[in-house]
Design an enzyme around this catalytic site. Structure first.
Site, PDB file in Angstrom:
ATOM      1  N   LYS A  46       2.990   9.369   8.675  1.00 19.31           N
ATOM      2  CA  LYS A  46       2.096   9.125   9.806  1.00 19.31           C
ATOM      3  C   LYS A  46       2.590   9.624  11.182  1.00 19.31           C
ATOM      4  CE  LYS A  46      -0.887   5.519   8.006  1.00 19.31           C
ATOM      5  NZ  LYS A  46      -0.471   5.097   6.680  1.00 19.31           N
TER       6      LYS A  46
ATOM      7  N   PHE B  84       0.849  -1.195   0.000  1.00 14.42           N
ATOM      8  CA  PHE B  84       0.000   0.000   0.000  1.00 14.42           C
ATOM      9  C   PHE B  84       0.879   1.237   0.000  1.00 14.42           C
ATOM     10  CE2 PHE B  84      -2.341   3.472   1.974  1.00 14.42           C
ATOM     11  CZ  PHE B  84      -3.485   3.476   1.188  1.00 14.42           C
TER      12      PHE B  84
ATOM     13  N   ASP C 116       9.205   2.859   1.594  1.00 14.87           N
ATOM     14  CA  ASP C 116       8.017   3.546   2.098  1.00 14.87           C
ATOM     15  C   ASP C 116       7.905   3.224   3.588  1.00 14.87           C
ATOM     16  OD1 ASP C 116       5.513   4.296   2.960  1.00 14.87           O
ATOM     17  OD2 ASP C 116       4.470   3.643   1.144  1.00 14.87           O
TER      18      ASP C 116
END
Ligand SMILES: *Cc1c(COP(=O)(O)O)cnc(C)c1O
Length: 394
Positions: A248, A134, A219
């Site tokens: 995040k 993702f 990532d």
């Protein structure tokens, strides 16, 4: 605050469905809903609220920055963004050049543009990413996302991405050659269910990119900033990427993303190649500085490692027919179930006062603030058998 869920449903696009709870406030690792019910927050807004809720350092940094100077745009520089870029470089061995965005997707968009440019300069035409990976929801990030259900409805895509089975180093070796511009990988697949690869996989990816000249892009939007007990998850295998993306946990709840490119790749963009009006704004930068300082000062990397171990030991000791095991590292874990019971367990946990996330039909994500105490972790592991009982099919 009556009928918030009905009002949400009427006013919002249906992409999220209607969330089950309306939260009103938080303090530390606890949150309260609009009916006053208290929960232990074991999901932290999807691994975002690294310092928990209302942390004094974050409150002070954000309030004083918003009162001093909230926005400049990139027409003017400001000290918080420079301090933050320097601080990230320091954590990354003194190297790297930084671009600040507002989200993870945008951090990956920057990485993808760098990789496209690198590919054009070097005659490299395709990209490799992992099945079930993702990377975000924009058309660029989505083109790298290996989950058919979210990718396929919006295809076809403008760039050639080849997907390989995650965790299989031989498949990587076969897929990445001298025509490959870049390999995008998560250190463990977050949205797929906190799925770690076999040991040595990230190091193998680094080697394959070194051998072929493809860019290695990590990532770490979900995995970095202490989540696994180190600042960055790539440290576990000493496999530093060419380009790193963060978001995040970096802002502790304020929106910020970062793309950091190392060595010559830090200079790939020419003036005018990329930009963001809000990216690196003073308030988000001040928040991120407070997060990094607090993690350092309060020993939260060690806390994430030790409380994460305590949590896992506690869950492993539960013999329950619904619970198959625990995977992950630090305070980034999945409780794996023996069947598709995750939504029922999430709901039962909520009734019992714990927020966790049914990430896959058979996996629950646990990604609490890095400030979670061992006693709070124990309160959850003590309550979990009864939660599993309550969620068990009749
Ligand atoms: C959450 C996430 C993203 C997307 O970040 P947004 O801030 O939602 O745009 C990208 N990659 C990974 C690994 C993520 O966990």
């Amino acid at each position: 605050m009556s009928g918030l869920r009905e009002r949400f449903e009427a006013a919002f696009m249906p992409n999220y469905g209607v969330p089950p709870v309306a939260l009103a406030r938080g303090a530390g690792c606890r949150v309260w809903d609009t009916d006053g019910k208290e929960y232990l927050d074991l999901i932290a807004g999807i691994a975002v609220s690294s310092l928990g809720h209302g942390h004094p350092a974050l409150v002070e940094a954000v309030s004083s920055q918003v009162a001093t100077l909230a926005h400049t745009s990139n027409l003017f520089l400001h000290e918080p963004e420079v301090l933050l870029a320097e601080r990230l470089r320091e954590l990354l061995g003194g190297d790297g050049r930084v671009f600040f965005a507002n989200s993870g997707t945008e951090a990956n968009e920057c990485a993808l543009k760098l990789a496209v440019k690198y590919g054009k300069q070097n005659g490299r035409s395709y990209f490799v990413a992992a099945e079930n990976g993702f990377h975000g929801r924009s058309m660029g990030a989505l083109s790298l996302t290996g989950k058919a259900a979210i990718r396929e409805p919006f295809g076809p895509y403008a760039i050639d991405v080849r997907f390989v089975s995650y965790g299989d180093a031989d498949a990587l070796k076969a897929a990445v050659d001298e025509d490959c511009a870049a390999l995008f990988l998560e250190p463990a697949q977050g949205e797929a269910g906190v799925v770690p690869p076999p040991d040595g996989y990230f190091a193998a990816a680094r080697q394959i990119c070194d051998a072929t000249g493809a860019l290695f892009i990590a990532d770490e939007i979900q995995s970095a900033i202490g989540r696994t007990g180190t600042w960055f998850a790539f440290e576990h295998e000493n496999a530093k990427p060419d380009i790193l993306t963060l978001a995040k946990g970096l802002g502790g709840g304020l929106p910020i993303g970062a793309c950091i490119a190392f060595g010559p790749h830090g200079g790939l963009f020419a003036k005018g190649d990329h930009g963001s009006t809000f990216g690196g704004n003073p308030v988000s930068a001040a928040a991120a500085l407070a997060v990094l300082d607090t993690i350092d000062r309060d020993g939260l990397l060690a806390n994430a490692a030790s409380v994460g171990e305590a949590l896992t030991t506690g869950l492993d000791a539960i013999g329950h027919p619904l619970l198959a095991g625990v995977r992950g590292r630090g305070l980034w874990r999945a409780a794996v179930l023996t069947g598709p019971h995750a939504p029922a367990v999430e709901a039962a946990a909520r009734d019992a006062g714990f927020l966790i996330n049914a990430l896959q039909p058979d996996a629950l994500r646990i990604a609490p603030p890095l400030t979670l105490t061992a006693a709070q972790a124990r309160s959850f592991t003590a309550a979990f058998p009864a939660i599993l009982d309550a969620a068990s099919p009749e």
